[in-house]
Design a protein around this motif. Structure first.
Motif, short mmCIF file in Angstrom:
data_model
loop_
_atom_site.label_atom_id
_atom_site.label_comp_id
_atom_site.label_asym_id
_atom_site.label_seq_id
_atom_site.Cartn_x
_atom_site.Cartn_y
_atom_site.Cartn_z
N UNK A 265 -62.80 3.74 22.98
CA UNK A 265 -61.89 2.98 23.84
C UNK A 265 -62.50 2.77 25.23
N UNK A 266 -63.69 3.29 25.45
CA UNK A 266 -64.33 3.14 26.75
C UNK A 266 -63.93 4.20 27.76
N UNK A 267 -63.40 5.34 27.29
CA UNK A 267 -63.00 6.43 28.19
C UNK A 267 -63.59 7.73 27.68
N UNK A 268 -63.63 8.73 28.54
CA UNK A 268 -64.16 10.01 28.07
C UNK A 268 -63.02 10.90 27.56
N UNK A 269 -63.40 11.94 26.87
CA UNK A 269 -62.43 12.81 26.22
C UNK A 269 -61.51 13.50 27.23
N UNK B 83 -63.03 -0.92 15.66
CA UNK B 83 -61.87 -0.18 16.14
C UNK B 83 -60.60 -1.00 15.96
N UNK B 84 -60.67 -2.29 16.27
CA UNK B 84 -59.51 -3.16 16.10
C UNK B 84 -59.04 -3.17 14.65
N UNK B 85 -59.97 -3.27 13.72
CA UNK B 85 -59.61 -3.25 12.30
C UNK B 85 -58.96 -1.93 11.92
N UNK B 86 -59.48 -0.86 12.46
CA UNK B 86 -58.92 0.46 12.17
C UNK B 86 -57.48 0.58 12.66
N UNK C 135 -62.55 -1.28 26.63
CA UNK C 135 -63.29 -0.90 25.43
C UNK C 135 -64.66 -1.58 25.42
N UNK C 136 -65.63 -0.99 24.74
CA UNK C 136 -66.96 -1.62 24.64
C UNK C 136 -66.87 -2.97 23.91
N UNK C 137 -67.90 -3.78 24.09
CA UNK C 137 -67.89 -5.12 23.49
C UNK C 137 -67.85 -5.07 21.97
N UNK C 138 -68.45 -4.06 21.39
CA UNK C 138 -68.49 -3.97 19.93
C UNK C 138 -67.29 -3.19 19.39
N UNK D 145 -59.60 -8.43 21.75
CA UNK D 145 -59.50 -8.95 23.11
C UNK D 145 -58.66 -8.03 23.99
N UNK D 146 -57.59 -7.49 23.43
CA UNK D 146 -56.74 -6.58 24.19
C UNK D 146 -57.49 -5.29 24.54
N UNK D 147 -58.23 -4.77 23.59
CA UNK D 147 -59.02 -3.55 23.85
C UNK D 147 -60.07 -3.81 24.91
#
Length: 293
Positions: free
Chosen positions: A42-46, A175-178, A168-171, A161-163
């Protein structure tokens, strides 16, 4: 057992709106959909995700979020930390009538709440409405209670796009599918359209949408159906068993119905149309959209 919404008036409820832009919020809010998905996806740390999860589960402050719809209706999301574990309740609020439970991650596991067409249509807030107005936030906030076995490719694009909008990272397509496969409490469920009740129906074992929601709430609440141009879309007709003639009748009727979702859906259709002239119909034989999980 799901907590009746009026009981929340005596609970330690706090406005959750300021949390939406804080680090770790979306990783924490969507944690049940992404088991074993690291916060870094998600682009954040734990540490940030863990700290936010603690805030969402704080027994002394239960965050609540209001997603305004057209016509004074709204969906309210309540975190409930009054029991051994924290659950989340989703209510549909209707002016002048009783509130309805859309979904809940309580031990009673009520869900799914909306199907994909409904969720896509409520991405846009009414002009001047108070509450969660950002389209990306509205989509992600309600995503945990989605449960639809028919997920078009546009869903992956919108969730991606929302992520991305929230760091969130570009790739992030995987994650979106999940996140679109459905909450583990009820999973992805088939939906059908009830022509008489003009409502989407889900017969899942834990669904509260087994009867037309219009039987209990005014049709204009939006989740009762009436998505205008959607009814004429071959993809949704084909996958939800709606005959072309019936779809056309509903599309015409929807033009005069003040449904909460109508404005949102029309905006979405306009976004799709892009530069297409307004009187030009969409292709008559579109390819079937799909999203493999």
């Amino acid at each position: 057992m799901v907590m009746a919404r009026h009981w929340y008036s005596s609970a330690p409820v706090v406005d959750g709106l300021p949390l939406l832009d804080e680090p770790g919020f979306w990783a924490a809010h969507l944690v049940d959909l992404g088991e074993e998905v690291p916060p870094e996806a998600f682009g954040v740390d734990a540490a940030d995700a863990g700290a936010m999860l603690e805030r969402l589960h704080d027994k002394s402050a239960w965050p609540t979020f209001t997603v305004p719809l057209e016509g004074g209706f709204s969906i309210v999301v309540h975190y409930n930390s009054g029991e051994e574990y924290t659950s989340t309740d989703y209510f549909l609020l209707s002016p002048g009538s009783a509130d309805a439970v859309l979904a809940s991650t309580d031990q009673d596991r009520i869900g799914p709440g909306p199907c994909w067409p409904e969720l896509a249509a409520v991405r846009h807030a009414p002009d001047g409405a108070e509450g969660v107005a950002d389209p990306h936030a509205r989509l992600l906030l309600l995503l945990p209670v989605l449960g639809d076995s028919v997920i078009p490719a546009e869903a992956v694009d919108l969730v991606s796009a929302a992520l991305l909008a929230y760091g969130a990272p570009k790739d992030c397509e995987a994650l979106a599918r999940r996140l679109l496969v459905g909450h583990p409490m009820w999973g992805a469920q088939p939906w059908s359209f009830d022509e008489d009740g003009r409502s989407w129906i889900c017969d899942g074992n834990h669904s509260c949408r087994q009867t037309p929601i219009g039987d209990h709430l005014p049709l204009r609440c939006g989740l009762g159906g009436g998505r205008g141009g959607l009814f004429a879309t071959p993809h949704w007709r084909r996958h939800h068993g709606l005959r072309a003639e019936a779809a056309q009748r509903l599309a015409v009727a929807a033009q005069d119905l003040p449904l909460a979702l109508t404005a949102g859906w029309r905006r979405q259709q306009a976004e799709r149309a892009g530069s297409r002239p307004p009187n030009r119909p969409p292709p008559s034989t579109p390819t079937r959209p799909s999203a493999s999980t």
